[in-house]
Design a protein around this motif. Structure first.
Motif, PDB file in Angstrom:
ATOM      1  N   MET A   1      -6.892 -19.809   5.917  1.00  0.00           N
ATOM      2  CA  MET A   1      -7.878 -19.440   4.854  1.00  0.00           C
ATOM      3  C   MET A   1      -7.957 -17.921   5.149  1.00  0.00           C
ATOM      4  N   LEU A   2      -7.106 -17.263   5.657  1.00  0.00           N
ATOM      5  CA  LEU A   2      -7.274 -15.937   6.000  1.00  0.00           C
ATOM      6  C   LEU A   2      -7.213 -15.096   4.778  1.00  0.00           C
ATOM      7  N   ALA A   3      -6.481 -15.577   3.817  1.00  0.00           N
ATOM      8  CA  ALA A   3      -6.289 -15.305   2.504  1.00  0.00           C
ATOM      9  C   ALA A   3      -7.426 -14.767   1.716  1.00  0.00           C
ATOM     10  N   LEU A   4      -8.541 -15.762   2.080  1.00  0.00           N
ATOM     11  CA  LEU A   4      -9.588 -15.331   1.247  1.00  0.00           C
ATOM     12  C   LEU A   4     -10.327 -14.004   1.544  1.00  0.00           C
ATOM     13  N   VAL A   5     -10.060 -13.344   2.726  1.00  0.00           N
ATOM     14  CA  VAL A   5     -10.658 -12.148   2.864  1.00  0.00           C
ATOM     15  C   VAL A   5      -9.781 -11.121   3.248  1.00  0.00           C
ATOM     16  N   ASN A   6      -8.693 -11.383   3.142  1.00  0.00           N
ATOM     17  CA  ASN A   6      -7.551 -10.349   3.435  1.00  0.00           C
ATOM     18  C   ASN A   6      -6.709 -10.121   2.404  1.00  0.00           C
ATOM     19  N   PRO A   7      -6.607  -9.109   1.462  1.00  0.00           N
ATOM     20  CA  PRO A   7      -5.792  -8.864   0.381  1.00  0.00           C
ATOM     21  C   PRO A   7      -4.270  -8.524   0.690  1.00  0.00           C
ATOM     22  N   CYS A   8      -4.107  -8.172   1.731  1.00  0.00           N
ATOM     23  CA  CYS A   8      -2.696  -8.009   2.359  1.00  0.00           C
ATOM     24  C   CYS A   8      -2.261  -9.038   3.249  1.00  0.00           C
ATOM     25  N   HIS A   9      -2.897 -10.331   2.994  1.00  0.00           N
ATOM     26  CA  HIS A   9      -2.415 -11.467   4.029  1.00  0.00           C
ATOM     27  C   HIS A   9      -0.954 -11.753   4.039  1.00  0.00           C
ATOM     28  N   GLY A  10      -0.342 -11.817   2.915  1.00  0.00           N
ATOM     29  CA  GLY A  10       0.983 -12.213   2.540  1.00  0.00           C
ATOM     30  C   GLY A  10       0.927 -13.047   1.488  1.00  0.00           C
ATOM     31  N   LYS A  11       2.218 -13.917   1.406  1.00  0.00           N
ATOM     32  CA  LYS A  11       2.251 -14.499   0.310  1.00  0.00           C
ATOM     33  C   LYS A  11       1.832 -15.967   0.364  1.00  0.00           C
ATOM     34  N   ILE A  12       1.177 -16.430  -0.763  1.00  0.00           N
ATOM     35  CA  ILE A  12       0.558 -17.811  -0.580  1.00  0.00           C
ATOM     36  C   ILE A  12       0.930 -18.844  -1.726  1.00  0.00           C
ATOM     37  N   GLY A  13       1.183 -19.997  -1.664  1.00  0.00           N
ATOM     38  CA  GLY A  13       1.658 -20.695  -2.766  1.00  0.00           C
ATOM     39  C   GLY A  13       0.545 -21.212  -3.539  1.00  0.00           C
ATOM     40  N   ARG A  14       1.057 -21.993  -4.695  1.00  0.00           N
ATOM     41  CA  ARG A  14       0.131 -22.316  -5.648  1.00  0.00           C
ATOM     42  C   ARG A  14      -0.800 -23.368  -5.250  1.00  0.00           C
ATOM     43  N   THR A  15      -0.562 -24.255  -4.434  1.00  0.00           N
ATOM     44  CA  THR A  15      -1.414 -25.237  -3.580  1.00  0.00           C
ATOM     45  C   THR A  15      -2.360 -24.624  -2.781  1.00  0.00           C
ATOM     46  N   HIS A  16      -2.019 -23.604  -2.099  1.00  0.00           N
ATOM     47  CA  HIS A  16      -3.269 -22.605  -1.236  1.00  0.00           C
ATOM     48  C   HIS A  16      -3.915 -21.944  -2.065  1.00  0.00           C
ATOM     49  N   TRP A  17      -3.504 -21.391  -3.382  1.00  0.00           N
ATOM     50  CA  TRP A  17      -4.272 -20.824  -4.193  1.00  0.00           C
ATOM     51  C   TRP A  17      -5.079 -21.484  -4.970  1.00  0.00           C
ATOM     52  N   TRP A  18      -4.905 -22.789  -5.330  1.00  0.00           N
ATOM     53  CA  TRP A  18      -5.961 -23.836  -5.945  1.00  0.00           C
ATOM     54  C   TRP A  18      -6.779 -24.254  -4.772  1.00  0.00           C
ATOM     55  N   LEU A  19      -6.664 -24.344  -3.553  1.00  0.00           N
ATOM     56  CA  LEU A  19      -7.475 -24.795  -2.573  1.00  0.00           C
ATOM     57  C   LEU A  19      -8.495 -23.747  -2.270  1.00  0.00           C
ATOM     58  N   SER A  20      -7.975 -22.303  -2.434  1.00  0.00           N
ATOM     59  CA  SER A  20      -8.847 -21.543  -2.105  1.00  0.00           C
ATOM     60  C   SER A  20      -9.694 -21.217  -3.265  1.00  0.00           C
ATOM     61  N   GLN A  21      -9.380 -21.415  -4.643  1.00  0.00           N
ATOM     62  CA  GLN A  21     -10.390 -21.343  -5.591  1.00  0.00           C
ATOM     63  C   GLN A  21     -11.396 -22.467  -5.568  1.00  0.00           C
ATOM     64  N   ILE A  22     -10.953 -23.530  -4.974  1.00  0.00           N
ATOM     65  CA  ILE A  22     -12.083 -24.748  -4.915  1.00  0.00           C
ATOM     66  C   ILE A  22     -12.909 -24.204  -3.864  1.00  0.00           C
ATOM     67  N   ASN A  56     -12.026 -13.585  -4.585  1.00  0.00           N
ATOM     68  CA  ASN A  56     -11.139 -14.103  -5.851  1.00  0.00           C
ATOM     69  C   ASN A  56     -10.091 -12.897  -5.985  1.00  0.00           C
ATOM     70  N   LEU A  57     -10.342 -11.888  -5.747  1.00  0.00           N
ATOM     71  CA  LEU A  57      -9.452 -10.570  -5.696  1.00  0.00           C
ATOM     72  C   LEU A  57      -8.330 -10.688  -4.728  1.00  0.00           C
ATOM     73  N   CYS A  58      -8.858 -11.233  -3.220  1.00  0.00           N
ATOM     74  CA  CYS A  58      -8.056 -11.307  -2.040  1.00  0.00           C
ATOM     75  C   CYS A  58      -6.930 -12.501  -2.617  1.00  0.00           C
ATOM     76  N   THR A  59      -7.326 -13.544  -2.989  1.00  0.00           N
ATOM     77  CA  THR A  59      -6.438 -14.532  -3.139  1.00  0.00           C
ATOM     78  C   THR A  59      -5.388 -14.371  -4.371  1.00  0.00           C
ATOM     79  N   CYS A  60      -6.118 -13.935  -5.444  1.00  0.00           N
ATOM     80  CA  CYS A  60      -5.316 -13.481  -6.594  1.00  0.00           C
ATOM     81  C   CYS A  60      -3.940 -12.382  -6.274  1.00  0.00           C
ATOM     82  N   LEU A  61      -4.501 -11.419  -5.697  1.00  0.00           N
ATOM     83  CA  LEU A  61      -3.355 -10.405  -5.151  1.00  0.00           C
ATOM     84  C   LEU A  61      -2.483 -10.935  -4.200  1.00  0.00           C
ATOM     85  N   ASN A  62      -2.821 -11.985  -3.403  1.00  0.00           N
ATOM     86  CA  ASN A  62      -1.738 -12.586  -2.474  1.00  0.00           C
ATOM     87  C   ASN A  62      -0.818 -13.686  -3.344  1.00  0.00           C
ATOM     88  N   ARG A  63      -1.539 -14.179  -4.384  1.00  0.00           N
ATOM     89  CA  ARG A  63      -0.470 -14.959  -5.250  1.00  0.00           C
ATOM     90  C   ARG A  63       0.221 -14.161  -6.110  1.00  0.00           C
TER      91      ARG A  63
END
Length: 144
Positions: A1-22, A56-63
């Protein structure tokens, strides 16, 4: 869940993005309940809104990076009428172009990928000397 706070975390998949949005949605609801319960007023609400927008910015930028899109596209998500629909489509619904799964990495552009597998060569058999020709009768014994 580091993608929630790090906009340069790397690539995340759709499932990870949906879980982050929840997770972001649950944190927003919990933050609103805590803000109204403790009566922190406008400051608590402002901190909550900034925190939710940053996650939301961090997860969307990674996605967006995963789907090979520029990060500046995130600004289109702030359009009042279609921003949320664009965000859901680009980040949550659309597959990455040219791939079947979003968690695989891209092949290099200059790498040669053959259209068909190379032909299979039969295994080489060891050479066995052939038996001498059969002799029938006495006439062939003395022949040279």
């Amino acid at each position: 869940m580091l993608a929630l706070v790090n906009p340069c975390h790397g690539k995340i998949g759709r499932t990870h993005w949906w879980l982050s949005q929840i997770a972001i949605f649950c944190l927003a609801i919990g933050g609103l309940v805590a803000t109204f319960h403790f009566s922190t007023g406008g400051v608590g609400l402002a901190v909550l809104v900034i925190m939710i927008m940053y996650m939301n910015l961090c997860t969307c930028l990674n996605r967006l990076r995963d789907s090979s899109r520029p990060g500046i596209l995130y600004l289109s998500f702030f359009l009042p009428s279609i921003g949320t629909a664009l965000m859901f489509y680009f980040c949550g619904i659309e597959k990455s172009p040219g791939r079947f799964r979003s968690d695989r990495s891209h092949l290099p552009e200059d790498r040669f990928v053959p259209a068909a597998p190379p032909p299979v060569r039969p295994a080489l058999q060891p050479r066995v000397p052939s038996p001498p020709p059969k002799e029938f009768g006495r006439r062939n014994r003395g022949a040279v």
